[in-house]
Design a protein around this motif. Structure first.
Motif, short mmCIF file in Angstrom:
data_model
loop_
_atom_site.label_atom_id
_atom_site.label_comp_id
_atom_site.label_asym_id
_atom_site.label_seq_id
_atom_site.Cartn_x
_atom_site.Cartn_y
_atom_site.Cartn_z
N GLU A 17 -4.32 -11.84 5.43
CA GLU A 17 -4.00 -10.41 5.94
C GLU A 17 -2.56 -10.38 5.24
O GLU A 17 -1.71 -10.96 5.34
N MET A 18 -2.57 -9.20 4.45
CA MET A 18 -1.13 -8.55 4.03
C MET A 18 -0.79 -7.38 4.40
O MET A 18 -1.66 -6.50 4.50
N LEU A 19 0.26 -7.28 4.98
CA LEU A 19 0.95 -6.13 5.84
C LEU A 19 2.00 -5.70 5.13
O LEU A 19 3.04 -6.44 4.82
N LEU A 20 1.98 -4.54 4.45
CA LEU A 20 3.21 -3.80 3.80
C LEU A 20 3.88 -2.90 4.78
O LEU A 20 3.51 -1.93 5.26
N THR A 21 5.26 -3.13 4.78
CA THR A 21 6.15 -2.23 5.52
C THR A 21 6.95 -1.54 4.37
O THR A 21 6.90 -2.23 3.30
N PRO A 22 8.01 -0.41 5.03
CA PRO A 22 8.85 0.01 3.83
C PRO A 22 9.89 -0.89 3.40
O PRO A 22 10.28 -0.99 1.99
N ASP A 23 9.98 -2.09 3.91
CA ASP A 23 10.91 -3.25 3.18
C ASP A 23 10.64 -4.53 3.15
O ASP A 23 11.19 -5.46 2.57
N LEU A 24 9.27 -5.03 3.73
CA LEU A 24 8.68 -6.25 3.94
C LEU A 24 7.35 -6.47 3.42
O LEU A 24 6.43 -5.39 3.57
N LEU A 25 6.85 -7.42 3.16
CA LEU A 25 5.44 -7.80 2.91
C LEU A 25 5.18 -8.88 3.95
O LEU A 25 5.91 -10.35 3.89
N VAL A 26 4.16 -8.98 4.55
CA VAL A 26 3.92 -9.90 5.57
C VAL A 26 2.70 -10.51 4.98
O VAL A 26 1.96 -9.70 4.75
N ALA B 42 0.13 0.39 -4.18
CA ALA B 42 1.19 0.70 -3.02
C ALA B 42 2.24 -0.59 -2.93
O ALA B 42 3.49 -0.16 -2.78
N LEU B 43 2.06 -1.82 -3.13
CA LEU B 43 3.01 -2.67 -3.10
C LEU B 43 3.88 -2.82 -4.23
O LEU B 43 5.22 -2.72 -4.08
N LEU B 44 3.38 -2.32 -5.37
CA LEU B 44 4.33 -2.32 -6.75
C LEU B 44 5.17 -1.12 -6.72
O LEU B 44 6.41 -1.21 -6.93
#
Length: 172
Positions: free
Chosen positions: A68-77, A158-160
């Motif tokens: 599971e990859m979770l994207l926040t405004p400043d982190l990738l989990v 979105a990640l890029l």
């Protein structure tokens, strides 16, 4: 020989299994994150990587690994767990990556430069990720199974975009 297949789909942070969400929160606190990363998730992707191994005796063995990859405004989990387990997974892993530190080359740029600008081919469905995870002192590289469907493509875009925004904001 093992056969691998990946399936990806967009999810919401609320769709994480309770044990996984609790593990992410716990590990975030252990590694010094001062806020709950699940509250700020803007995009999330679940990839199930199914591996089928044919054995000489006893038929086949199938295992499922869920990322599971979770994207926040400043982190990738990035969370790894056994996809066949519903509850807690003692072998589960999670890493937190600050977006401004992430590179998407299969090897760190300094190694590629030393190799004379060599190019490394990335297998389809995988995303190369190089960064220093939060709480670590060493930079590392890994190939994260992402899949190749439309949800995976949207997550990658979105990640890029978020990574570029963070780099511009950090003055990099």
């Amino acid at each position: 020989m093992a056969e691998r297949s990946t399936t990806s789909r967009a999810i919401a942070a609320g769709q994480l299994p309770a044990a996984t969400a609790a593990f992410i929160r716990e590990q975030g606190a252990v590694r010094g994150l001062f806020r709950d990363p699940l509250v700020e998730v803007t995009h999330a992707l679940r990839t199930d990587e199914t591996t089928t191994k044919r054995r000489l005796f006893g038929g086949t063995r199938t295992s499922v690994r869920t990322v599971e990859m979770l994207l926040t405004p400043d982190l990738l989990v990035v969370s790894y767990r056994d996809g066949a387990r519903d509850g807690e997974d003692p072998a589960a892993q999670v890493s937190f990556h600050r977006l401004y530190q992430i590179e998407f080359a299969p090897l760190p740029s300094e190694l590629l430069e030393r190799a004379g600008g060599a190019k490394v081919a990335v297998p389809a469905g995988l995303m190369p990720l190089t960064s220093t995870p939060v709480g670590s002192t060493q930079r590392g590289s890994r190939m994260v199974p992402l899949g190749d469907g439309p949800d995976a493509a949207r997550f990658r875009e979105a990640l890029l975009a978020a990574t570029e925004r963070c780099r511009r904001g950090a003055g990099a």
